[in-house]
Scaffold this motif. Structure first.
Motif, PDB file in Angstrom:
ATOM      1  N   PRO A   1      -7.906   8.806   2.546  1.00  0.00           N
ATOM      2  CA  PRO A   1      -8.579   8.104   1.329  1.00  0.00           C
ATOM      3  C   PRO A   1     -10.249   8.208   1.314  1.00  0.00           C
ATOM      4  CG  PRO A   1      -7.050   6.698   2.902  1.00  0.00           C
ATOM      5  CD  PRO A   1      -7.129   7.952   3.437  1.00  0.00           C
ATOM      6  N   ARG A   2     -10.489   8.330   2.532  1.00  0.00           N
ATOM      7  CA  ARG A   2     -12.350   8.549   2.462  1.00  0.00           C
ATOM      8  C   ARG A   2     -12.666   9.597   1.792  1.00  0.00           C
ATOM      9  NH1 ARG A   2     -14.179   7.645   8.283  1.00  0.00           N
ATOM     10  NH2 ARG A   2     -12.217   8.731   8.749  1.00  0.00           N
ATOM     11  N   ILE A   3     -12.033  10.772   1.715  1.00  0.00           N
ATOM     12  CA  ILE A   3     -12.529  11.883   1.217  1.00  0.00           C
ATOM     13  C   ILE A   3     -11.648  12.464   0.039  1.00  0.00           C
ATOM     14  CG2 ILE A   3     -13.972  12.679   2.880  1.00  0.00           C
ATOM     15  CD1 ILE A   3     -11.512  14.716   3.854  1.00  0.00           C
ATOM     16  N   HIS A   4     -10.406  12.023  -0.212  1.00  0.00           N
ATOM     17  CA  HIS A   4      -9.549  12.310  -1.125  1.00  0.00           C
ATOM     18  C   HIS A   4      -9.300  11.447  -2.201  1.00  0.00           C
ATOM     19  CE1 HIS A   4      -7.904  15.156   2.162  1.00  0.00           C
ATOM     20  NE2 HIS A   4      -8.570  15.934   1.454  1.00  0.00           N
TER      21      HIS A   4
ATOM     22  N   LEU B   1       4.369  14.398  13.012  1.00  0.00           N
ATOM     23  CA  LEU B   1       3.292  14.781  12.124  1.00  0.00           C
ATOM     24  C   LEU B   1       3.157  13.353  11.641  1.00  0.00           C
ATOM     25  CD1 LEU B   1       4.217  18.244  11.225  1.00  0.00           C
ATOM     26  CD2 LEU B   1       2.057  17.683  12.713  1.00  0.00           C
ATOM     27  N   ARG B   2       4.123  12.928  10.894  1.00  0.00           N
ATOM     28  CA  ARG B   2       4.117  11.542  10.352  1.00  0.00           C
ATOM     29  C   ARG B   2       3.577  10.533  10.998  1.00  0.00           C
ATOM     30  NH1 ARG B   2       8.041   8.315   6.714  1.00  0.00           N
ATOM     31  NH2 ARG B   2       9.791   9.743   7.656  1.00  0.00           N
ATOM     32  N   GLY B   3       3.751  10.430  12.261  1.00  0.00           N
ATOM     33  CA  GLY B   3       3.179   9.412  12.987  1.00  0.00           C
ATOM     34  C   GLY B   3       1.568   9.523  13.272  1.00  0.00           C
ATOM     35  N   PHE B   4       1.261  10.676  13.467  1.00  0.00           N
ATOM     36  CA  PHE B   4      -0.141  11.458  13.847  1.00  0.00           C
ATOM     37  C   PHE B   4      -1.030  10.955  12.556  1.00  0.00           C
ATOM     38  CE2 PHE B   4      -3.563  14.422  13.041  1.00  0.00           C
ATOM     39  CZ  PHE B   4      -4.193  14.571  14.376  1.00  0.00           C
ATOM     40  N   LEU B   5      -0.379  11.406  11.158  1.00  0.00           N
ATOM     41  CA  LEU B   5      -1.236  10.739  10.011  1.00  0.00           C
ATOM     42  C   LEU B   5      -1.133   9.192   9.788  1.00  0.00           C
ATOM     43  CD1 LEU B   5       0.142  13.716   7.948  1.00  0.00           C
ATOM     44  CD2 LEU B   5      -2.440  13.294   8.849  1.00  0.00           C
ATOM     45  N   SER B   6      -0.227   8.746  10.233  1.00  0.00           N
ATOM     46  CA  SER B   6      -0.026   7.164   9.851  1.00  0.00           C
ATOM     47  C   SER B   6      -0.941   6.472  10.842  1.00  0.00           C
ATOM     48  CB  SER B   6       1.513   6.825  10.120  1.00  0.00           C
ATOM     49  OG  SER B   6       2.557   7.080   9.097  1.00  0.00           O
ATOM     50  N   SER B   7      -0.978   6.710  12.107  1.00  0.00           N
ATOM     51  CA  SER B   7      -1.874   6.158  13.139  1.00  0.00           C
ATOM     52  C   SER B   7      -3.541   6.207  12.706  1.00  0.00           C
ATOM     53  CB  SER B   7      -1.767   6.795  14.354  1.00  0.00           C
ATOM     54  OG  SER B   7      -2.123   8.170  14.660  1.00  0.00           O
ATOM     55  N   ARG B   8      -3.580   7.117  11.664  1.00  0.00           N
ATOM     56  CA  ARG B   8      -5.060   6.956  11.465  1.00  0.00           C
ATOM     57  C   ARG B   8      -5.169   6.439   9.692  1.00  0.00           C
ATOM     58  NH1 ARG B   8      -3.754  10.663  14.710  1.00  0.00           N
ATOM     59  NH2 ARG B   8      -5.297  11.676  15.873  1.00  0.00           N
TER      60      ARG B   8
END
Length: 84
Positions: free
Chosen positions: A30-33, A51-58
């Motif tokens: 959300p900071r760049i898209h 992969l879902r967890g990797f992205l969700s954790s951010r």
């Protein structure tokens, strides 16, 4: 045309994995898209949760769809679907 060493179109996006993908992991930073911009990673059954967890954790909005499903046009998170 896919160049030498390029991953197959339906290969899992997890580093080092060459399995066929079954899932689309759609996400955005959300900071760049903007809300209508989505990135897509492909995932095999073994790596979809990683992969879902990797992205969700951010704190990135993430939506997981079956690979055959049509691309979503709603903002991510509006109608999130799980894999389980």
């Amino acid at each position: 045309m896919i160049g030498l060493g390029a991953p197959q179109a339906t290969q899992c996006s997890r580093a080092g994995c060459s399995a066929d993908a079954s899932w689309r992991v759609e996400w955005r930073n959300p900071r760049i898209h903007t809300e209508d911009r989505r990135k897509v990673w492909l995932a095999c059954d073994e790596h979809v949760e990683y992969l879902r967890g990797f992205l969700s954790s951010r704190s990135f909005p993430v939506e997981v769809l079956a690979l055959e499903a049509p691309a979503s046009t709603a903002p991510i998170g509006a109608a999130a679907r799980g894999t389980t």
